[in-house]
Motif scaffolding. Structure first.
Motif, PDB file in Angstrom:
ATOM      1  N   TYR A 141      18.459 -65.546   5.259  1.00  0.00           N
ATOM      2  CA  TYR A 141      18.738 -66.097   4.103  1.00  0.00           C
ATOM      3  C   TYR A 141      17.382 -66.132   3.261  1.00  0.00           C
ATOM      4  O   TYR A 141      17.517 -65.753   1.959  1.00  0.00           O
ATOM      5  CB  TYR A 141      18.928 -67.639   4.127  1.00  0.00           C
ATOM      6  CG  TYR A 141      19.468 -68.065   2.886  1.00  0.00           C
ATOM      7  CD1 TYR A 141      20.804 -68.200   2.429  1.00  0.00           C
ATOM      8  CD2 TYR A 141      18.509 -68.973   2.003  1.00  0.00           C
ATOM      9  CE1 TYR A 141      21.146 -68.560   1.046  1.00  0.00           C
ATOM     10  CE2 TYR A 141      19.151 -69.825   1.079  1.00  0.00           C
ATOM     11  CZ  TYR A 141      20.386 -69.244   0.478  1.00  0.00           C
ATOM     12  OH  TYR A 141      20.563 -69.806  -0.784  1.00  0.00           O
ATOM     13  N   LYS A 142      16.258 -66.220   3.486  1.00  0.00           N
ATOM     14  CA  LYS A 142      15.149 -66.296   2.741  1.00  0.00           C
ATOM     15  C   LYS A 142      14.865 -64.871   2.236  1.00  0.00           C
ATOM     16  O   LYS A 142      14.360 -64.864   0.850  1.00  0.00           O
ATOM     17  CB  LYS A 142      13.783 -66.746   3.647  1.00  0.00           C
ATOM     18  CG  LYS A 142      12.518 -66.809   2.922  1.00  0.00           C
ATOM     19  CD  LYS A 142      11.598 -67.704   4.077  1.00  0.00           C
ATOM     20  CE  LYS A 142      10.586 -66.396   4.504  1.00  0.00           C
ATOM     21  NZ  LYS A 142       9.542 -66.933   5.148  1.00  0.00           N
ATOM     22  N   ILE A 143      14.994 -63.995   2.937  1.00  0.00           N
ATOM     23  CA  ILE A 143      14.987 -62.738   2.435  1.00  0.00           C
ATOM     24  C   ILE A 143      16.055 -62.040   1.557  1.00  0.00           C
ATOM     25  O   ILE A 143      15.892 -61.396   0.416  1.00  0.00           O
ATOM     26  CB  ILE A 143      14.424 -61.342   3.569  1.00  0.00           C
ATOM     27  CG1 ILE A 143      13.356 -61.824   4.249  1.00  0.00           C
ATOM     28  CG2 ILE A 143      14.876 -60.114   3.193  1.00  0.00           C
ATOM     29  CD1 ILE A 143      13.190 -61.252   5.600  1.00  0.00           C
ATOM     30  N   LEU A 144      17.246 -62.425   1.806  1.00  0.00           N
ATOM     31  CA  LEU A 144      18.445 -61.917   1.047  1.00  0.00           C
ATOM     32  C   LEU A 144      19.229 -62.696   0.056  1.00  0.00           C
ATOM     33  O   LEU A 144      20.015 -62.467  -0.589  1.00  0.00           O
ATOM     34  CB  LEU A 144      19.571 -61.636   2.154  1.00  0.00           C
ATOM     35  CG  LEU A 144      19.539 -60.448   3.319  1.00  0.00           C
ATOM     36  CD1 LEU A 144      20.386 -60.083   4.211  1.00  0.00           C
ATOM     37  CD2 LEU A 144      19.072 -58.990   2.409  1.00  0.00           C
ATOM     38  N   SER A 145      18.595 -64.009   0.189  1.00  0.00           N
ATOM     39  CA  SER A 145      19.235 -64.804  -1.012  1.00  0.00           C
ATOM     40  C   SER A 145      19.005 -64.460  -2.410  1.00  0.00           C
ATOM     41  O   SER A 145      19.901 -64.815  -3.028  1.00  0.00           O
ATOM     42  CB  SER A 145      18.652 -66.372  -0.914  1.00  0.00           C
ATOM     43  OG  SER A 145      17.237 -66.437  -1.014  1.00  0.00           O
ATOM     44  N   PRO A 146      17.978 -63.692  -2.812  1.00  0.00           N
ATOM     45  CA  PRO A 146      18.003 -63.419  -4.182  1.00  0.00           C
ATOM     46  C   PRO A 146      19.182 -62.419  -4.614  1.00  0.00           C
ATOM     47  O   PRO A 146      19.416 -62.139  -5.886  1.00  0.00           O
ATOM     48  CB  PRO A 146      16.771 -62.473  -4.366  1.00  0.00           C
ATOM     49  CG  PRO A 146      15.873 -63.129  -3.275  1.00  0.00           C
ATOM     50  CD  PRO A 146      16.621 -63.386  -2.062  1.00  0.00           C
ATOM     51  N   LEU A 147      19.692 -61.672  -3.518  1.00  0.00           N
ATOM     52  CA  LEU A 147      20.938 -60.969  -3.915  1.00  0.00           C
ATOM     53  C   LEU A 147      22.163 -61.753  -4.143  1.00  0.00           C
ATOM     54  O   LEU A 147      23.142 -61.087  -4.878  1.00  0.00           O
ATOM     55  CB  LEU A 147      21.346 -59.969  -2.821  1.00  0.00           C
ATOM     56  CG  LEU A 147      20.220 -59.050  -2.250  1.00  0.00           C
ATOM     57  CD1 LEU A 147      20.584 -58.254  -0.992  1.00  0.00           C
ATOM     58  CD2 LEU A 147      19.962 -58.073  -3.347  1.00  0.00           C
TER      59      LEU A 147
ATOM     60  N   ALA B  49      15.135 -60.301  13.178  1.00  0.00           N
ATOM     61  CA  ALA B  49      15.741 -61.139  11.951  1.00  0.00           C
ATOM     62  C   ALA B  49      15.197 -60.560  10.774  1.00  0.00           C
ATOM     63  O   ALA B  49      15.889 -60.088   9.586  1.00  0.00           O
ATOM     64  CB  ALA B  49      15.907 -62.614  12.225  1.00  0.00           C
ATOM     65  N   LYS B  50      13.793 -60.740  10.901  1.00  0.00           N
ATOM     66  CA  LYS B  50      13.166 -60.348   9.552  1.00  0.00           C
ATOM     67  C   LYS B  50      13.234 -58.848   9.128  1.00  0.00           C
ATOM     68  O   LYS B  50      13.602 -58.530   8.008  1.00  0.00           O
ATOM     69  CB  LYS B  50      11.453 -60.370   9.890  1.00  0.00           C
ATOM     70  CG  LYS B  50      10.827 -60.275   8.482  1.00  0.00           C
ATOM     71  CD  LYS B  50       9.245 -60.869   8.833  1.00  0.00           C
ATOM     72  CE  LYS B  50       8.190 -60.529   7.628  1.00  0.00           C
ATOM     73  NZ  LYS B  50       6.946 -60.726   7.927  1.00  0.00           N
ATOM     74  N   PHE B  51      13.138 -57.848  10.202  1.00  0.00           N
ATOM     75  CA  PHE B  51      13.187 -56.678   9.874  1.00  0.00           C
ATOM     76  C   PHE B  51      14.558 -56.073   9.338  1.00  0.00           C
ATOM     77  O   PHE B  51      15.040 -55.364   8.775  1.00  0.00           O
ATOM     78  CB  PHE B  51      12.833 -55.622  10.988  1.00  0.00           C
ATOM     79  CG  PHE B  51      11.160 -55.636  11.084  1.00  0.00           C
ATOM     80  CD1 PHE B  51      10.607 -54.865   9.725  1.00  0.00           C
ATOM     81  CD2 PHE B  51      10.395 -56.159  12.027  1.00  0.00           C
ATOM     82  CE1 PHE B  51       9.228 -54.861   9.684  1.00  0.00           C
ATOM     83  CE2 PHE B  51       9.117 -55.988  11.813  1.00  0.00           C
ATOM     84  CZ  PHE B  51       8.595 -55.356  10.679  1.00  0.00           C
ATOM     85  N   ARG B  52      15.563 -56.744  10.141  1.00  0.00           N
ATOM     86  CA  ARG B  52      17.137 -56.330   9.712  1.00  0.00           C
ATOM     87  C   ARG B  52      17.255 -56.844   8.349  1.00  0.00           C
ATOM     88  O   ARG B  52      17.982 -56.351   7.561  1.00  0.00           O
ATOM     89  CB  ARG B  52      18.040 -57.150  10.834  1.00  0.00           C
ATOM     90  CG  ARG B  52      18.251 -56.499  11.914  1.00  0.00           C
ATOM     91  CD  ARG B  52      18.965 -55.129  12.172  1.00  0.00           C
ATOM     92  NE  ARG B  52      18.912 -54.905  13.419  1.00  0.00           N
ATOM     93  CZ  ARG B  52      18.504 -53.375  13.897  1.00  0.00           C
ATOM     94  NH1 ARG B  52      18.253 -52.615  12.759  1.00  0.00           N
ATOM     95  NH2 ARG B  52      18.602 -53.108  14.982  1.00  0.00           N
ATOM     96  N   ALA B  53      16.854 -58.177   8.138  1.00  0.00           N
ATOM     97  CA  ALA B  53      16.930 -58.563   6.635  1.00  0.00           C
ATOM     98  C   ALA B  53      16.358 -57.629   5.611  1.00  0.00           C
ATOM     99  O   ALA B  53      16.950 -57.486   4.339  1.00  0.00           O
ATOM    100  CB  ALA B  53      16.496 -60.119   6.429  1.00  0.00           C
TER     101      ALA B  53
END
Length: 185
Positions: free
Chosen positions: A36-42, A81-85
């Motif tokens: 969520y931290k990485i993809l929430s801006p989308l 999780a980090k790299f997949r995101a």
């Protein structure tokens, strides 16, 4: 026999589905937060849910490559999780740029993206082969972006010692990559 704190890693490696259920229950919050931290801006919940599923799918498919205990497993699943995101984010940004431009931009092919993703998985496996202190230093330095001074303080070591371990670790990883490339050819 059901999976629990003591046996879930072994059962996961033996492809027992209850181990995956246990891992989802135990690590869903960590994976969800990371993704969520990485993809929430989308602002697209569907992508977030798909990425979370991809993380657990990767854990299932690559469980035989994991070596370590509960603490290392938590780090390992976090890195996946980090790299997949990040991969999902890049893919979505690329798709958005394509749809805004109206044509396909020059970039990496699907095959290139798969090779890059597999390379990251192999890098994680290689890092897991390091001694635990070196593995922790590499994770903090290169995946969590912690400065060498902060790593030194956290581990009670000098900065020079941290820098030396990073240098030696890079050499070890380089040798392993070279030997893997020679074996593949």
């Amino acid at each position: 026999m059901k999976s629990n704190e003591e046996n879930y890693i072994r059962r996961l490696k033996n492809r027992k589905e209850d181990a995956l259920e246990f891992i989802v229950d135990k690590y869903l919050a960590l994976v969800k937060f990371t993704v969520y931290k990485i993809l929430s801006p989308l602002k697209r919940d569907g992508i977030i849910e798909e990425c979370i599923n991809d993380v657990f799918f990767s854990v299932w498919n690559h469980s035989d490559k994991f070596k370590g205990d509960d603490v290392e497993f938590k780090k390992w699943i976090y890195i996946i999780a980090k790299f997949r995101a990040i991969d999902c984010y890049r893919k979505e940004i690329k798709n958005t740029e394509v749809s805004l431009d109206g044509d396909i931009s020059e970039g990496k092919s699907i095959e290139d993206e798969i090779i890059i993703t597999e390379g990251k998985d192999e890098l994680i496996v290689l890092i897991n082969s390091l001694e635990s202190i070196d593995r922790d230093i590499f994770i903090m330095k290169f995946f969590l972006d912690v400065k060498s001074d902060d790593i030194a303080k956290k581990l009670g070591m000098s900065r020079a010692s941290i820098d030396n371990r990073i240098y030696r670790g890079k050499k070890k990883l380089s040798k392993k990559v070279t030997s893997l490339n020679l074996e593949v050819v």
